[in-house]
Write an enzyme that holds these catalytic residues in place. Structure first.
Site, PDB file in Angstrom:
ATOM      1  N   ASP A 400      23.917  13.562  -2.585  1.00 58.82           N
ATOM      2  CA  ASP A 400      22.481  13.477  -2.636  1.00 58.82           C
ATOM      3  C   ASP A 400      21.955  13.115  -4.190  1.00 58.82           C
ATOM      4  O   ASP A 400      23.028  14.397  -5.003  1.00 58.82           O
ATOM      5  CB  ASP A 400      21.578  14.220  -1.753  1.00 58.82           C
ATOM      6  CG  ASP A 400      20.272  13.877  -1.339  1.00 58.82           C
ATOM      7  OD1 ASP A 400      19.401  12.593  -2.098  1.00 58.82           O
ATOM      8  OD2 ASP A 400      19.453  14.165  -0.775  1.00 58.82           O
ATOM      9  N   GLU A 403      21.621   9.863  -8.639  1.00 50.67           N
ATOM     10  CA  GLU A 403      21.080   8.746  -9.774  1.00 50.67           C
ATOM     11  C   GLU A 403      20.848   9.273 -10.880  1.00 50.67           C
ATOM     12  O   GLU A 403      21.201   8.648 -11.835  1.00 50.67           O
ATOM     13  CB  GLU A 403      20.088   7.948  -9.030  1.00 50.67           C
ATOM     14  CG  GLU A 403      18.692   8.758  -9.161  1.00 50.67           C
ATOM     15  CD  GLU A 403      18.573  10.044  -7.208  1.00 50.67           C
ATOM     16  OE1 GLU A 403      18.357  10.037  -7.370  1.00 50.67           O
ATOM     17  OE2 GLU A 403      19.658   9.216  -6.714  1.00 50.67           O
ATOM     18  N   ASP A 473      15.288   7.197   0.018  1.00 47.21           N
ATOM     19  CA  ASP A 473      14.592   7.739   0.983  1.00 47.21           C
ATOM     20  C   ASP A 473      12.645   6.684   1.894  1.00 47.21           C
ATOM     21  O   ASP A 473      12.192   6.694   0.694  1.00 47.21           O
ATOM     22  CB  ASP A 473      13.475   9.120   0.610  1.00 47.21           C
ATOM     23  CG  ASP A 473      13.946  10.183   0.119  1.00 47.21           C
ATOM     24  OD1 ASP A 473      15.520   9.789   1.402  1.00 47.21           O
ATOM     25  OD2 ASP A 473      13.858  11.016  -0.791  1.00 47.21           O
TER      26      ASP A 473
END
Length: 813
Positions: A400, A403, A473
């Site tokens: 997760d 980025e 998300d």
């Protein structure tokens, strides 16, 4: 015309040095020149891929690509001067360099213009954290009506990316690859990792990057979309096989709060006889936020991770677990990395050390992102991951925030020092580095278990790490669902085949608010959206249910015999029936640089109707998918939510839930591309291509069509992917055209296939003779099926069973 060999190259070098020293000189794989204060170099990597480097004249620099892995090969080049231009021609392309302007033009081998640069490059002085460098820009001239695709995972709903300006900085719900490809069969990869703008306005298409010692891009010609994807993979890395189980159904949510809960979810699926292969554990198995990503099971509710793994493996399933790119201050990795200066100091998730919402800034979490650009930091990362998690038998990594999350952004954050310079300079390549670190270390540790990575961000080349990227998300709405289709297709066209999204959308709290009795899973508005999203995801490379605000397990939506439950189960079972087709397609992806999700322009470029089509696609080379992307049974609700305010679950409202009769039939419009005959997957009804039709649908049916000439293997009814051997596959043959398919098999979860331990069974269909030929089996591996049956079924009702022992067999139908 002069053919470059050892002697003519020397002659050309001499000629250039005597008469045209101020213009250009030939090199072993292209040319160098100085024009208008700019140094230019053209490098042929292969006959159809050319690297273009430009920099201010006389400036020395070293540029080593993070994404490109291809090594230039020797290319046979013919060189011809024509006035002020030099033409370099190979068997694949012709490149024309204007010695007066420095403009480079690209042509196919027949001399047809594909694309050219427009005007001079731009180098503007830029102070990058004390380092004198440039902001760089290069423009190109495209045809007015020429669609281009790519750029990564975007949430703009567009198929063609013409007519926009896009700021490319990695984020939660958009992932950027500075690559475009054209319907004309060429691609351009802009090899820069800093914040970059893609600009398509008026007569100009351009890339502009905030930081660059040089302009560095690659032109590649593949002839068509598949060819361009293949060139991009050749340039930046091929796709390894992931395990068979990773193509099964995966269940997740934010989050299972104990090992008893996650084991219980799997046990319930087994009791219901609903297929499943993987359960996913989200964050905080490590404990509180000060222990963020400790890579250790410090949460007392995960008191015995070995037993958790044994329980799940004992039910023939796998576990994927959440890991992050950041660490809390109470963790061992944090302390070691901090001591070596390998942590960044900018805002990231979570913002509070206290696990409550909203974040309490009086108790900052102290979580910091690690320097994944540093090879020693990647070593440290794996050391703790291996010792604290992998040793228990974890099967896959949910990486997760790759980025990474960058909150409370301040411009000076980009001055942060990394192992490779400023964060600004390498910012967009962060996911490539951190994902690559886990992949490389696991590969070095074992060849018995294939690396399986699910991650939230991506850069060019990341496909070589077996990483499946999800779209972040995203909110739960029909508009968001519609955007996921072109997001996945453009991502595929940028070279990475492995895409998925949170089934149902991540944030669904507005559906809870409007339906108190059981929350979102019992709200007809969310039920319809969820089912349609699930059906779409059955035709993604990964089928994974996940989200916040409400649980997503099938039994939350009702019980067997009820329309919603039955529609969910039907979609999951359909996915499992197609596993032989999907796994064989994965081999096509790995070995032949194919794609799972195929924009219609990939297979039907001659049909201009599909050039900008954003709501249909091919899954593999045979099945056309037209997902239902509009509400038929309930009102569509416009919900604006993003990944930051989505966590504020209590403020989003929609109109009160409505009753819905999910047993009724509705209709969906479907365009069938020209040039072939199509068969309805459900009814076998025949349709000519090149027209729009109306398909009758129910909640459990989406429009699916199979191309004439297709051979589709159908697997057994199973509870998990490897439960039953593929010793009696059904081969569905769709007549009307010749066709072929290769059935691929191996050991399903190790790297022995890299040593040649696999089998291929070629199957071909001759439409004129109505003869199906199952060819000689190629290859072998331990435990392979020696003798088997194939049940052959045509769409017009013919059914025959044949025995097969590896030798060629032919049957007339």
């Amino acid at each position: 015309m002069q053919i470059m060999n050892k002697f003519t190259l020397l002659a050309m070098l001499f000629y250039a040095s005597v008469g045209f020293a101020q213009k250009y000189q030939l090199t072993g794989n292209g040319l160098k020149a100085s024009v208008g204060g700019t140094d230019v170099e053209l490098q042929f990597y292969n006959a159809s891929t050319v690297r273009v480097l430009k920099s201010p004249q006389g400036r020395s620099f070293e540029k080593k690509s993070l994404a490109v892995t291809e090594v230039p090969e020797k290319v046979r080049i013919s060189v011809k001067e024509n006035g002020n231009s030099v033409r370099l021609k190979t068997s694949g392309v012709e490149v024309v360099f204007d010695m007066e302007t420095g403009v480079v033009g690209f042509f196919d081998a027949g001399g047809k213009l594909l694309v050219s640069e427009q005007g001079r490059p731009s180098f503007k002085d830029f102070n990058d954290a004390g380092n004198k460098t440039f902001s760089v820009r290069q423009s190109f001239r495209l045809d007015k009506d020429e669609p281009v695709y790519g750029l990564g995972i975007l949430q703009n709903g567009k198929m063609s990316q013409r007519g926009q300006t896009k700021r490319m900085v990695q984020g939660n719900v958009e992932d950027y690859i500075p690559f475009i490809q054209s319907v004309k069969g060429y691609g351009i990869y802009w090899d820069n990792y800093s914040p970059t703008d893609f600009i398509d306005a008026g007569e100009e298409t351009a890339f502009r990057s905030e930081v660059g010692d040089c302009i560095d891009y690659y032109f590649m010609y593949g002839g068509n979309a598949d060819g361009v994807v293949a060139k991009m993979r050749r340039l930046t890395g091929d796709v390894p096989m992931i395990p068979l189980w990773a193509y099964g159904y995966m269940q997740s949510k934010e989050r299972y709060k104990s090992q008893d809960e996650i084991v219980g979810v799997l046990r319930k699926y087994r009791e219901l006889n609903v297929p499943i292969d993987c359960v996913i554990q989200d964050w905080q198995y490590w404990g509180h936020n000060y222990l963020w990503n400790a890579m250790d099971f410090q949460n007392p509710l995960f008191r015995n991770p070995k037993k958790m793994m044994d329980d799940i493996h004992g039910m023939n399933a796998r576990v994927m677990i959440s890991i992050w790119s950041s660490f809390g201050p109470a963790t061992r990795p944090y302390r070691e990395l901090a001591g070596k200066g390998m942590l960044f100091d900018f805002g990231t998730w979570p913002q509070s050390g206290i696990d409550s919402w909203p974040p309490d800034r009086n108790y900052p979490s102290g979580v910091r992102v690690y320097d994944a650009y540093n090879p020693e930091a990647r070593d440290i990362y794996w050391k703790y991951l291996n010792d604290g998690v992998f040793k228990f038998g974890i099967d896959g990594w949910w990486m997760d925030s790759t980025e990474p999350d960058h909150l409370d952004f301040k411009p000076e954050d980009f001055d942060t020092k990394t192992y490779m310079g400023s964060f600004r300079k390498v910012r967009n390549a962060y996911p490539l580095m951190t994902v690559g670190g886990v992949y490389d270390h696991q590969r070095a540790a074992t060849s018995d278990k294939r690396v399986m990575i699910l991650t939230r961000s991506v850069f060019a080349g990341q496909q070589r790490y077996g990483a499946n990227v999800w779209s972040g998300d995203v909110g739960s709405s029909w508009e968001t669902l519609r955007k996921q289709v072109p997001a996945g297709l453009n991502f595929t066209l940028a070279g990475n085949p492995n895409y998925n999204s949170d089934i149902g959308g991540f944030f669904c709290g507005h559906y809870n608010k409007s339906y108190a009795d059981g929350g979102a899973p019992r709200n007809p508005m969310f039920q319809e959206l969820y089912v349609r999203w699930l059906q779409f995801s059955a035709f993604n490379p990964m089928m994974r249910s996940h989200g916040a605000d409400a649980p997503r397990e099938i039994y939350q939506f009702g019980k067997k015999g009820e329309p919603v439950y039955d529609a969910i189960e039907k979609a999951i079972r359909l996915r499992y029936s197609l596993l032989p087709y999907i796994y064989s397609t994965s081999w096509d992806v790995s070995r032949r640089r194919g794609s799972f999700m195929r924009a219609l322009v990939m297979d039907f470029a001659d049909d201009r109707n599909v050039w900008d089509m954003n709501d249909e696609y091919m899954f593999g080379r045979s099945i056309l998918v037209a997902p239902v992307l509009e509400a038929h049974y309930t009102p569509e609700v416009a919900v604006k939510v993003n990944e930051n305010d989505g966590w504020d679950r209590d403020r989003k409202k929609v109109e009160n839930a409505v009753k819905a009769d999910f047993t009724k039939s509705h209709h969906s419009k479907v365009y069938l591309p020209a040039g072939t005959v199509w068969y309805d997957f459900w009814t076998n009804e025949r349709h000519d291509g090149g027209r729009e039709i109306s398909k009758t649908t129910k909640l459990d049916v989406i429009p699916l069509y199979v191309k004439a000439g297709s051979i589709v293997p159908i697997g057994p009814d199973v509870q998990y992917s490897a439960e039953k051997a593929w010793d009696n596959l059904e081969l569905r043959v769709y007549t009307g055209a010749d066709g072929e398919f290769v059935i691929y098999e191996d050991e399903f979860d190790n790297y022995n296939y890299e040593k040649g331990e696999y089998t291929e069974i070629p199957v071909s269909w001759s439409n004129a003779s109505r003869r199906l030929t199952i060819g000689r089996r190629k290859g072998a591996y331990k435990g392979m099926i020696q003798k088997r049956k194939f049940t052959i079924v045509t769409q017009d009702g013919v059914r025959k069973t044949v025995s097969y022992d590896g030798r060629k067999v032919s049957v007339r139908l």
